[in-house]
Each structure stands twice: as C-alpha cells, then as structure tokens.
Design a protein around this motif. Structure first.
Motif, PDB file in Angstrom:
ATOM      1  N   THR A   1      45.064  45.146  48.395  1.00  0.00           N
ATOM      2  CA  THR A   1      44.250  44.698  47.426  1.00  0.00           C
ATOM      3  C   THR A   1      44.457  43.396  46.860  1.00  0.00           C
ATOM      4  OG1 THR A   1      45.233  46.019  45.547  1.00  0.00           O
ATOM      5  CG2 THR A   1      43.343  46.978  46.908  1.00  0.00           C
TER       6      THR A   1
ATOM      7  N   ARG B   1      37.774  45.860  43.861  1.00  0.00           N
ATOM      8  CA  ARG B   1      37.066  46.352  42.531  1.00  0.00           C
ATOM      9  C   ARG B   1      36.617  45.194  41.618  1.00  0.00           C
ATOM     10  NH1 ARG B   1      41.653  49.005  42.903  1.00  0.00           N
ATOM     11  NH2 ARG B   1      42.571  47.817  40.980  1.00  0.00           N
ATOM     12  N   VAL B   2      35.561  45.483  40.876  1.00  0.00           N
ATOM     13  CA  VAL B   2      35.090  44.606  40.223  1.00  0.00           C
ATOM     14  C   VAL B   2      35.998  43.963  38.893  1.00  0.00           C
ATOM     15  CG1 VAL B   2      33.297  43.845  38.445  1.00  0.00           C
ATOM     16  CG2 VAL B   2      32.741  45.257  40.553  1.00  0.00           C
ATOM     17  N   GLU B   3      36.908  44.970  38.661  1.00  0.00           N
ATOM     18  CA  GLU B   3      37.904  44.885  37.381  1.00  0.00           C
ATOM     19  C   GLU B   3      39.042  43.595  38.073  1.00  0.00           C
ATOM     20  OE1 GLU B   3      38.122  48.826  38.594  1.00  0.00           O
ATOM     21  OE2 GLU B   3      36.014  48.002  38.414  1.00  0.00           O
ATOM     22  N   GLU B   4      39.000  43.775  39.410  1.00  0.00           N
ATOM     23  CA  GLU B   4      39.964  42.718  39.950  1.00  0.00           C
ATOM     24  C   GLU B   4      39.797  41.297  39.490  1.00  0.00           C
ATOM     25  OE1 GLU B   4      41.795  41.455  44.184  1.00  0.00           O
ATOM     26  OE2 GLU B   4      40.364  42.959  43.996  1.00  0.00           O
TER      27      GLU B   4
ATOM     28  N   SER C   1      45.117  37.866  39.067  1.00  0.00           N
ATOM     29  CA  SER C   1      43.828  37.448  40.062  1.00  0.00           C
ATOM     30  C   SER C   1      43.557  36.061  39.367  1.00  0.00           C
ATOM     31  CB  SER C   1      42.769  38.512  39.984  1.00  0.00           C
ATOM     32  OG  SER C   1      41.607  37.766  40.644  1.00  0.00           O
TER      33      SER C   1
ATOM     34  N   ARG D   1      38.277  39.042  45.872  1.00  0.00           N
ATOM     35  CA  ARG D   1      39.214  37.658  45.446  1.00  0.00           C
ATOM     36  C   ARG D   1      39.054  36.674  46.503  1.00  0.00           C
ATOM     37  NH1 ARG D   1      45.630  37.771  43.745  1.00  0.00           N
ATOM     38  NH2 ARG D   1      44.650  39.571  42.428  1.00  0.00           N
TER      39      ARG D   1
ATOM     40  N   THR E   1      38.979  40.275  36.518  1.00  0.00           N
ATOM     41  CA  THR E   1      39.478  39.813  35.260  1.00  0.00           C
ATOM     42  C   THR E   1      40.982  40.093  35.063  1.00  0.00           C
ATOM     43  OG1 THR E   1      38.838  42.045  34.578  1.00  0.00           O
ATOM     44  CG2 THR E   1      37.306  40.561  34.350  1.00  0.00           C
ATOM     45  N   GLN E   2      41.625  40.612  36.283  1.00  0.00           N
ATOM     46  CA  GLN E   2      43.054  40.791  36.078  1.00  0.00           C
ATOM     47  C   GLN E   2      43.810  39.374  35.886  1.00  0.00           C
ATOM     48  OE1 GLN E   2      43.930  43.128  39.314  1.00  0.00           O
ATOM     49  NE2 GLN E   2      42.959  45.066  38.482  1.00  0.00           N
TER      50      GLN E   2
END
Length: 250
Positions: free
Chosen positions: A247, A8-11, A17, A101, A13-14
C-alpha cells in the motif's frame, strides 16, 4: 497478470503520502530543470557554431544521466524517486504502489515539470523551450515503438535493481546509477529519432509552456505501454514469490 492495489482514500491525507508526493514534485522539477536546461544550452552554443550536433547529443545525454542519478538518489528513501509517470505505472502494475498514490505522483510529476519549464523560459529571457517531436523520417508507429522499447529497458532496469528481492545489497546501492546509465544510453540511442523521452512528464512541461502538442501523444502512449509491459513481465516471470500488494511505495 496485473496486480494493482487500489489503496484507500485516507492515504491521500497521510503524512508519509504527502511527503512522498511533495518529494516527487521537487525531484521532478530539479530533474527537468537540468535536462531541459541542457537542451537550451546546446541550442545557445549551436547558434555560435560552438557545438556539433553529436557533441550536443552527448551533453544532453550526460546531463540527464547526472540529473537522474542525483534526483533518484535524493528521493529514493522518501517517494522511491520515480520522476516519471511511466515508472510509477510500471510499479503500479506490479502492486508496488497503490493506484491512489500513483495518481498523486502523476499530478506532482506533471506540475514539477511544468514549473521547471516556466522558470527556464523566464530566466533565459524567453528562449523557446525545446519540445519533444518526432524527427524527419520517423513516423508515428516508429516513434511509439522507439519510446516503448526505450521505456521498457528503463523499467526492466528499475525492477531488476530495485524491486527484485534477489538483487542483494549491491542492487540497492547501485540502483540509482543503473537507472541513470540506461537513461543516458537510451538518449544517445534514440535521441535523434524520437527525442528519447521515456517520460511523459519530461515531455509535458515543455509542450504545455510552448503550447505545442504536435506528436505529444506519442510520448504518453509509448512510455506508458513500454513501462507497463516491463513491469508486468518482470513481476510475473522473473520474480517468484507469494504476492502481497504493497500500500506504500518506500
């Protein structure tokens, strides 16, 4: 069968990550600094006839072995300690890291390698950074096949000692050492022919700094094909389990 998890795109900015991506940059930087530095040392010593070509090959192989062992161990619990786009791709085709990633890792690995080579050029007073090229008598087909086989053995080792659930606790403890040993062995086996890169990032940094792209495509095609094939084969033939795409690569 390829089992790629897109992510997911949000990954991107985690926090985990970002930490993993920075770890890949730092560990790849330090690995390439040592590996390319050893090649520069061999060139320097060879100018004064202090080394034979065989001794130089051993020095480079051992340095890469030590550096891989140290940096894979250092990054293992943060990013998986890939250091190598071919390793990242090999794990991605088995669903052990998301495609998103993987792209972040690739960027970090290429950047880390490039920064290491720029720094080496600066601190050595402008010594030319050795660039991976095919040896005389080694054609494009031979070079691609050599890099493909060498990288296949690297990813096969990664899967057997890191990914395979049957590896046991000793597999986890010995994984960085086994990966490092196969890198060193492959350099001694393939170094005089293709340079035994097995790693597009390791080849990219020197090529970018010296702006020398002759034969460079070989060090992308061979490792990526070999790594991808090893990942697909091991995941689908040697590992028996119900597939659940991960993920996050831990």
């Amino acid at each position: 069968m390829v089992k790629i998890a897109v992510g997911r795109v949000e990954e991107a900015t985690q926090a985990d990550s970002i930490r993993a991506t920075v770890a890949e940059l730092v560990c790849t930087f330090l690995f390439v600094f040592a590996g390319v530095g050893s090649a520069l040392t061999v060139d320097k010593l060879s100018e004064s006839s202090a080394l034979t070509p065989g001794a130089g090959l051993v020095i480079i192989a051992l340095t890469h072995t030590f550096a891989v062992y140290a940096m894979v161990s250092a990054g293992f619990h943060i990013s998986g300690g890939h250091l190598n786009p071919a390793v990242t791709l090999g794990l991605a085709v088995g669903g052990h890291i998301t495609l998103l990633r993987s792209i972040l890792y690739w960027i970090a690995q290429l950047l880390g390698s490039t920064l290491a080579c720029f720094l080496l050029e600066f601190i050595t007073g402008g010594m030319g950074i050795p660039v991976h090229t095919l040896a005389g008598g080694t054609g494009y087909i031979e070079g691609v096949v050599m890099e493909m086989v060498l990288t296949f053995s690297l990813l096969f080792t990664v899967y057997a000692t890191v990914v395979d659930p049957k590896r046991g606790s000793m597999g986890v403890l010995m994984a960085p050492l086994c990966v490092a040993l196969v890198v060193g062995a492959n350099i001694m086996a393939g170094g005089p022919f293709s340079g035994a890169s097995m790693n597009p990032a390791r080849s990219f940094g020197p090529a970018f700094v010296m702006w020398e792209w002759r034969d460079h495509w070989v060090y992308w095609v061979g490792p990526l094909v070999g790594g991808g094939l090893a990942g697909a084969l091991y995941e689908n033939f040697f590992i028996i389990r119900t597939y659940e795409p991960l993920t996050v690569c831990q």
